[in-house]
Design an enzyme around this catalytic site. Structure first.
Site, PDB file in Angstrom:
ATOM      1  CG  MET A  21     -28.036  47.096  19.440  1.00  0.00           C
ATOM      2  SD  MET A  21     -27.399  47.136  17.744  1.00  0.00           S
ATOM      3  CE  MET A  21     -25.659  47.350  18.053  1.00  0.00           C
ATOM      4  CG  HIS A 143     -27.103  43.780  24.811  1.00  0.00           C
ATOM      5  ND1 HIS A 143     -26.316  44.843  24.441  1.00  0.00           N
ATOM      6  CD2 HIS A 143     -28.380  44.128  24.500  1.00  0.00           C
ATOM      7  CE1 HIS A 143     -27.079  45.800  23.935  1.00  0.00           C
ATOM      8  NE2 HIS A 143     -28.337  45.386  23.954  1.00  0.00           N
ATOM      9  CG  HIS A 144     -22.010  44.010  20.366  1.00  0.00           C
ATOM     10  ND1 HIS A 144     -20.721  43.927  20.887  1.00  0.00           N
ATOM     11  CD2 HIS A 144     -21.866  43.979  19.012  1.00  0.00           C
ATOM     12  CE1 HIS A 144     -19.857  43.853  19.886  1.00  0.00           C
ATOM     13  NE2 HIS A 144     -20.518  43.869  18.748  1.00  0.00           N
ATOM     14  CB  ALA A 145     -23.990  46.533  26.231  1.00  0.00           C
ATOM     15  CG  ASN A 316     -17.993  45.736  23.098  1.00  0.00           C
ATOM     16  OD1 ASN A 316     -18.101  44.964  22.173  1.00  0.00           O
ATOM     17  ND2 ASN A 316     -18.998  45.943  23.966  1.00  0.00           N
TER      18      ASN A 316
END
Length: 553
Positions: A21, A143-145, A316
């Site tokens: 991810m 990381h998308h987190a 995000n």
């Protein structure tokens, strides 16, 4: 120590060995004026700017039994060398080798025991046709987190400069690492946080109700059509389980020509135009496979709701909209108008609720369990797709950028693919160019070259219909040869009357074509007239497009 939001944590819960991810990209740079860029020089430059973003030195600490969302903390064991890698392309050192390397890097998950990012410094780009001698590339993973498209662009911009001159930066404050808390401490922290949830939920419901009333009024006043509903998208070859391998490629367009298309239709935006180009490419590719559904494909397009005050924050800040891509419509102009109507309605409805706020009230244990079960039980192969693919558009700077004096030439992006969502398109703009990058798996798309050729053909078709046919005597002038801010430019002209040679049907979808000896410039995009007949199943894919970055792991 800061707890992740529900949406940020969901990107951790969704991660599996075959679905890393992270988001990232391939960035190609020319050498700086003052000499050759070296890995050591790049490392020292980055080290001096680690304080710009907390992403660089913060790692996650997960709560015991997932009884609360994980936390970010300043990693007491941070070591820069664990995140930087140095390599060179093998012979013939061209775009094929660069993309093969990128595909392998993108297929591997990040190590959660360290800050969630990696940069790979790549030298030896001698065979990449638009890269000058001494050029180098950066392949990035974050990381998308930790970041979304908006904050990721801001982090990258913090490392870049609109001037060749490297300006001194302020002396950073001393960095203080944090102690990793025990399991008991984390449980206690989550226990006390739980008391505030009912009050936050009540506020969230109140704000959502207000937003819904406002949206309802706007829908009535402007006669806005509702967006597609989840689970109403048709099943396609893209909506199946994915493997751990990746294919990755990209192609580029001149921003001015995209604007010309946009300006030819009242009310249409650049985003609508790019979606229409992608939709046309998807339609052509699926027709070539005899797999085009009668019902229109549906794309999910993330929308950044990040405020200016939060532009450098981690995490995000997004909402999303579902858009009908009108892939059932053979006429490219009518398809563009249908997409415009769909995006207009979706943007209105997206105001009602933000995904990042909603996920804060989903229990962490339930979210983690649901994510794991969904993947392990292959539920994506049972139900209708939520939507068919993700198309994310991240606006970039309109001026050249430099990293430690080295000008950036081009960029291509990647983002995660998941079970049931095996294709993702990333749209990036930079310095008068727009790139569209595709990430998929070789089992779903073994011929990514052919798919990117369909996108180029879709662009040509739309440009012809809205620009060339409106100006029959127009002579197209190709954009000046790609150059860094330090190189001279040349101009070539092409007329709109030459026709490209059509490949045989059995060859159209193949990427196993020999490389051309001559290196063709990406800016020399041929806009060729086509017949006006409705596109049927015998619709052909044109020959290999200009400057497609392709490869598979």
């Amino acid at each position: 120590m800061q707890q992740l939001s529900g949406l940020d944590a969901e990107f951790l819960y969704l991660e599996t060995p075959k679905s890393p991810m992270h988001i990232g990209g391939v960035y190609i740079y020319a050498p700086p004026k003052d000499g050759v860029m070296t890995f050591e020089r790049f490392r020292n430059y980055l080290e001096s700017r680690l304080h710009i973003s907390r992403t660089f030195r913060q790692r996650i600490v997960e709560s015991p039994l997932n009884l609360g969302h994980p936390y970010w903390l300043e990693d007491p064991n941070f070591e820069l060398n664990n995140h930087l890698f140095h390599t060179a392309l093998p012979q013939p050192r061209g775009r094929k080798e660069l993309k093969a390397l990128a595909a392998r890097i993108f297929s591997r998950p990040l190590d959660r025991s360290k800050p969630l990012w990696e940069f790979t410094y790549v030298e030896g780009l001698d065979g990449v046709e638009y890269a000058p001698k001494g050029a180098f590339a950066l392949i990035t993973k974050v990381h998308h987190a930790a970041i979304d498209g908006g904050s990721g662009a801001e982090i990258l911009a913090a490392l870049l400069n609109p001037s060749e001159e490297v300006k001194p930066i302020k002396t950073p404050k001393p960095w203080t690492p944090e102690r990793i808390p025990s399991s008991v401490e984390l449980l206690a922290k989550n226990y006390f946080k739980a008391f505030g949830t009912p009050f936050k939920l009540a506020k969230f419901v109140y704000e959502t109700a207000q937003n819904s009333v406002s949206v309802a009024r706007e829908v009535v006043d402007k006669a806005v059509q509702p967006p597609p509903m989840p689970f109403t998208a048709p099943s396609t070859i893209f909506n199946t389980s994915v493997s751990a391998r990746r294919v990755f490629g990209g192609t580029e367009f001149e921003l001015e020509k995209i604007k010309t298309i946009k300006n030819s239709t009242v009310g249409v935006t650049i985003n609508d135009t790019v979606l229409a180009i992608c939709a046309g490419g998807l339609r052509k590719y699926l027709i070539s496979k005899d797999k085009l559904p009668k019902k229109s494909l549906v794309a999910m397009a993330p929308i950044s709701v990040r405020s200016e005050s939060k532009k450098n924050d981690m995490g995000n800040e997004v909402s999303s909209m579902l858009v009908s891509l009108a892939t059932h419509e053979p006429d490219p102009v009518h398809r563009l108008n249908l997409i415009h109507a769909s995006t207009r309605g979706s943007k209105t409805y997206a105001k009602a609720i933000e995904a990042n706020k909603l996920m804060n009230f989903v229990p962490s244990t339930l979210a983690a369990l649901a994510s794991r079960l969904y993947t392990r039980m292959k539920f994506s192969e049972i139900h209708s797709p939520f939507y068919n693919l993700v198309i994310t558009n991240v606006p970039g700077p309109a001026v050249p950028l430099y990293m430690n004096g080295a000008p950036m030439i081009t960029q291509f992006g990647t983002a995660p693919v998941l079970d049931g969502l095996g294709l993702l398109l990333v749209v990036l703009s930079y310095n008068g160019r727009i790139s569209i990058s595709a990430t998929c798996t070789p089992e779903i798309m073994p011929d990514i070259d052919a798919f990117l050729g369909c996108i180029q053909e879709s662009y040509q078709e739309l440009y012809k219909a809205l620009v060339i046919e409106n100006e029959p005597n127009k002579v197209l002038t190709s954009k000046k040869t790609r150059s860094t801010p330090n190189t001279k430019k040349t101009t070539q002209k092409k007329t709109a009357t030459s026709k490209p040679e059509k490949p045989a049907p059995e060859q159209a979808a193949s990427i196993e074509k020999p490389e051309k000896n001559g290196l063709e410039d990406i800016h020399q995009e041929k806009i060729a007239p086509e017949n006006n007949e409705t596109i049927e199943k015998n619709e052909k894919i044109t020959s290999e497009p200009k400057k497609i970055l392709d490869n598979q792991n």
